[in-house]
Design an enzyme around this catalytic site. Structure first.
Site, PDB file in Angstrom:
ATOM      1  CG  ASN A  95      -9.418  -7.365  11.107  1.00 16.21           C
ATOM      2  OD1 ASN A  95      -8.613  -8.172  11.570  1.00 16.21           O
ATOM      3  ND2 ASN A  95      -9.438  -7.002   9.822  1.00 16.21           N
ATOM      4  N   GLY A 121      -6.361  -3.435  -2.952  1.00 15.06           N
ATOM      5  CA  GLY A 121      -6.914  -3.849  -1.664  1.00 15.06           C
ATOM      6  C   GLY A 121      -6.195  -5.050  -1.067  1.00 15.06           C
ATOM      7  CB  THR A 122      -6.062  -6.261   2.459  1.00 15.33           C
ATOM      8  OG1 THR A 122      -7.482  -6.185   2.647  1.00 15.33           O
ATOM      9  CG2 THR A 122      -5.432  -5.045   3.099  1.00 15.33           C
ATOM     10  N   GLY A 160       0.821  -1.215   0.000  1.00 19.94           N
ATOM     11  CA  GLY A 160       0.000   0.000   0.000  1.00 19.94           C
ATOM     12  C   GLY A 160       0.851   1.259   0.000  1.00 19.94           C
ATOM     13  NE  ARG A 214      33.181  14.847  13.165  1.00 18.11           N
ATOM     14  CZ  ARG A 214      33.992  15.398  12.272  1.00 18.11           C
ATOM     15  NH1 ARG A 214      34.780  16.413  12.619  1.00 18.11           N
ATOM     16  NH2 ARG A 214      34.035  14.949  11.044  1.00 18.11           N
ATOM     17  CE1 TYR A 248      38.368  17.896  14.346  1.00 20.62           C
ATOM     18  CE2 TYR A 248      40.388  18.643  13.283  1.00 20.62           C
ATOM     19  CZ  TYR A 248      39.283  17.796  13.333  1.00 20.62           C
ATOM     20  OH  TYR A 248      39.116  16.853  12.362  1.00 20.62           O
ATOM     21  NE  ARG A 255      -5.638   5.875   5.668  1.00 26.24           N
ATOM     22  CZ  ARG A 255      -6.235   4.793   6.164  1.00 26.24           C
ATOM     23  NH1 ARG A 255      -7.142   4.919   7.113  1.00 26.24           N
ATOM     24  NH2 ARG A 255      -5.909   3.584   5.721  1.00 26.24           N
TER      25      ARG A 255
HETATM   26  C1  UD1 Z   1      -7.112  -3.065   7.472  1.00 29.19           C
HETATM   27  C2  UD1 Z   1      -8.330  -4.008   7.594  1.00 29.19           C
HETATM   28  C3  UD1 Z   1      -9.166  -3.590   8.801  1.00 29.19           C
HETATM   29  C4  UD1 Z   1      -8.306  -3.631  10.047  1.00 29.19           C
HETATM   30  C5  UD1 Z   1      -7.041  -2.787   9.876  1.00 29.19           C
HETATM   31  C6  UD1 Z   1      -6.113  -3.059  11.026  1.00 29.19           C
HETATM   32  C7  UD1 Z   1      -8.902  -4.635   5.289  1.00 29.19           C
HETATM   33  C8  UD1 Z   1      -9.860  -4.434   4.187  1.00 29.19           C
HETATM   34  N1  UD1 Z   1      -9.131  -3.898   6.383  1.00 29.19           N
HETATM   35  O1  UD1 Z   1      -7.627  -1.748   7.237  1.00 29.19           O
HETATM   36  O2  UD1 Z   1     -10.281  -4.464   8.930  1.00 29.19           O
HETATM   37  O3  UD1 Z   1      -9.061  -3.166  11.150  1.00 29.19           O
HETATM   38  O4  UD1 Z   1      -6.338  -3.151   8.681  1.00 29.19           O
HETATM   39  O5  UD1 Z   1      -4.956  -2.241  11.013  1.00 29.19           O
HETATM   40  O6  UD1 Z   1      -8.004  -5.430   5.179  1.00 29.19           O
HETATM   41  N2  UD1 Z   1      -1.935  -3.240   1.444  1.00 29.19           N
HETATM   42  C9  UD1 Z   1      -1.425  -3.932   0.372  1.00 29.19           C
HETATM   43  N3  UD1 Z   1      -2.077  -3.847  -0.838  1.00 29.19           N
HETATM   44  C10 UD1 Z   1      -3.208  -3.135  -1.000  1.00 29.19           C
HETATM   45  C11 UD1 Z   1      -3.724  -2.426   0.109  1.00 29.19           C
HETATM   46  C12 UD1 Z   1      -3.074  -2.520   1.320  1.00 29.19           C
HETATM   47  O7  UD1 Z   1      -0.396  -4.581   0.476  1.00 29.19           O
HETATM   48  O8  UD1 Z   1      -3.724  -3.110  -2.113  1.00 29.19           O
HETATM   49  C13 UD1 Z   1      -1.221  -3.326   2.727  1.00 29.19           C
HETATM   50  C14 UD1 Z   1      -0.827  -1.962   3.243  1.00 29.19           C
HETATM   51  O9  UD1 Z   1       0.510  -1.662   2.811  1.00 29.19           O
HETATM   52  C15 UD1 Z   1      -0.873  -2.166   4.750  1.00 29.19           C
HETATM   53  C16 UD1 Z   1      -1.941  -3.247   4.939  1.00 29.19           C
HETATM   54  O10 UD1 Z   1      -2.108  -3.857   3.685  1.00 29.19           O
HETATM   55  O11 UD1 Z   1       0.346  -2.635   5.256  1.00 29.19           O
HETATM   56  C17 UD1 Z   1      -3.260  -2.683   5.434  1.00 29.19           C
HETATM   57  O12 UD1 Z   1      -3.756  -1.756   4.505  1.00 29.19           O
HETATM   58  P1  UD1 Z   1      -4.547  -0.447   4.947  1.00 29.19           P
HETATM   59  O13 UD1 Z   1      -4.997   0.260   3.729  1.00 29.19           O
HETATM   60  O14 UD1 Z   1      -3.771   0.314   5.949  1.00 29.19           O
HETATM   61  O15 UD1 Z   1      -5.827  -1.123   5.663  1.00 29.19           O
HETATM   62  P2  UD1 Z   1      -6.753  -0.480   6.768  1.00 29.19           P
HETATM   63  O16 UD1 Z   1      -7.661   0.501   6.144  1.00 29.19           O
HETATM   64  O17 UD1 Z   1      -5.926  -0.015   7.910  1.00 29.19           O
HETATM   65 CA    CA Z   2      -3.845   0.242   8.217  1.00 29.07          CA
END
Ligand code: UD1
Ligand code: CA
Length: 451
Positions: free
Chosen positions: A171, A79-80, A10, A330, A363, A14
């Site tokens: 979660n 997405g995850t 990701g 140093r 020095y 933010r």
């Molecule tokens: C996610 C969970 C949420 C949980 C929270 C906990 C999902 C849909 N939601 O939300 O339920 O409460 O974590 O911290 O999983 N990432 C990828 N590829 C992507 C998107 C994200 O590898 O396409 C990675 C990001 O780098 C990050 C992790 O997945 O390390 C979580 O992604 P993030 O977008 O922060 O999820 P949350 O909105 O925090």
């Molecule tokens: Ca997160």
């Protein structure tokens, strides 16, 4: 059989950063390094790191990592759930459990992961996830249970109704899946949600047999999505490190004002005064007294060293040395026992022998000082001719007068005395007095003779 996947593709929108989120530092280690370190005791068969946003940069930073991750590219980042779908090819023949970790949840303890894995294996569930009750669950996915306490579904904060949002069970983003069953449902994910992404959390309802483990220590599951959460985690991590060292016999006069790094080790009966900061790899020996107001980076201090209001970087300091106030050691400053370094003294790439003193305004660079050398106030080793650096050597027991300039390359023998205000450009043999200054001129009764 265990495989571990860390989601690190990701962008971290933010964070408002040019760095990928998982490479943000926390007490000297990046988020993803911390996540990987939390798995150290699990000895998985496979370690997979899902990369996407600035993938080359993330790979480059983790190329040398001891857990030797296999990098799996997720392009684009949808997405995850989409991230974990990328494992279908590399884990096509894998039949064990898959532990999935969010790359932005850096404070997990390995004991917690071990317990999750055990409870998952004992339960026979298709998935077991870490949950917590949070007073303020804003932003987290909410976990809904059925009457028997099994997990029914997870709904993301932004997809929840107002009523669903009042559920405080969240979660944590840490899951243990039985991979062959997850394999079956991953292709069924849909992007029918507020973000239009494929959510890993949707697999829970599809799997139909999900359990959860509640964590007690909420600091462990803090996710980092913005700078405020990064700062909170830094605070929690610092508190953990201070507590760990206090339990091991270190005293802090004002703990909250001090920060430590993961790779700083302290002996017993070290006293740390207010406003001291340790970065990188440090070893601080028994009985040292540090501070107030010091910054120590990548340095080794033997026992009973005192440092006051000073900055040390890449220095090696033997026992019973006294440093400061306002000293700057140093890289490659190497001090033998009982050396004294006083105010406004800078030492770089130099060895100082036992009992030597550089107490004021000096020095010392590219130099080698023997034992019991006394460097007078304002002495400078002029080591740089504008092109190259040159060495200064001073033998045992020698003394330099105030405001001496030693123009390197130069060698002073043993028991040499340098007169105050001298600028020396030539070597001085043992036991000699060296003077290199204009003679004093005296005009008697000059004041009265003026017109
Ligand atoms: C996610 C969970 C949420 C949980 C929270 C906990 C999902 C849909 N939601 O939300 O339920 O409460 O974590 O911290 O999983 N990432 C990828 N590829 C992507 C998107 C994200 O590898 O396409 C990675 C990001 O780098 C990050 C992790 O997945 O390390 C979580 O992604 P993030 O977008 O922060 O999820 P949350 O909105 O925090
Ligand atoms: Ca997160």
């Amino acid at each position: 059989m265990l495989a571990i996947a860390v989601l690190a593709a990701g962008k971290g929108t933010r964070m408002k950063s040019d760095r990928p989120k998982v490479l943000q530092p926390l007490a000297g280690a990046t988020l993803v390094e911390r996540v990987m370190a939390s798995t150290a005791t699990l000895s998985p068969e496979r370690m997979l790191l899902i990369v996407g946003h600035q993938a080359e940069r993330v790979e480059a930073e983790l190329q040398q990592h001891p857990s030797k991750p296999e990098f799996v590219l997720q392009q684009p980042q949808n997405g995850t759930g989409h991230a974990v779908q990328q494992l279908l090819a590399p884990l096509a023949d894998f039949g064990g459990d898959l532990l999935v970790l969010n790359g932005d949840v850096p404070l997990l303890r390995s004991e917690t992961l071990e317990a999750l894995l055990n409870s998952h294996r004992n339960s026979g569930n298709a998935v077991t996830l870490l949950t917590a009750h949070l007073e303020d669950p804003t932003g987290y996915g909410r976990v809904f249970l059925d009457a028997d306490g099994a997990v029914q579904e997870i709904i993301e904060h932004r997809d929840c109704s107002d009523e669903q949002r009042s559920n405080t069970l969240i979660n944590a983003g840490i899951y243990c899946f039985h991979w062959p069953r997850l394999q079956q449902v991953l292709p069924k994910l849909s992007s029918d949600n507020d973000q239009g992404e494929l959510y890993l959390t949707d697999t829970v309802a599809l799997l139909g047999s999900a359990g959860h483990q509640i964590v007690d220590d909420l600091s462990e599951i803090s996710g980092i999505n913005n700078r405020a959460q990064l700062a909170q985690c830094e605070g929690m991590l610092q508190e953990r490190l201070r507590q760990q060292w206090m339990a091991a016999g270190v005293s802090f006069i004002d703990p909250a004002s001090c920060t430590l790094s993961e790779h700083t080790r302290f002996g017993r009966d070290v006293i740390i005064e207010p406003q001291c900061h340790f970065r990188g790899n440090n070893t601080i020996g028994d009985g040292c007294r540090i501070g107030p107001g010091s910054l120590i980076t990548d340095s080794t201090l033997e026992h009973d060293v005192h440092v006051v209001l000073s900055m040390l970087n890449g220095a090696t300091v033997s026992s019973s040395c006294r440093i400061g106030p306002y000293a700057h050691l140093r890289p490659e400053a190497v001090l033998a026992r009982d050396v004294r370094i006083g105010n406004f003294v800078e030492v770089k790439k130099s060895q100082l022998g036992e009992g030597s003193k550089v107490n004021h305004l000096s020095y010392i660079g590219d130099a080698e000082l023997g034992c019991h050398v006394n460097v007078g106030a304002g002495t400078i080793t002029a080591n740089y001719d504008g092109v190259s650096k040159h060495r200064t050597t001073i033998g045992d027991g020698s003394k330099t007068g105030a405001n001496s300039v030693l123009v390197a390359p130069i060698k002073l023998g043993r028991n040499v005395t340098v007169g105050a205000g001298s600028t020396l450009t030539k070597d001085v043999p043992d036991n000699a007095l060296a003077l290199g200054r204009a003679r004093q001129l005296l005009k008697q009764d000059w004041a009265g003779s003026r017109p």
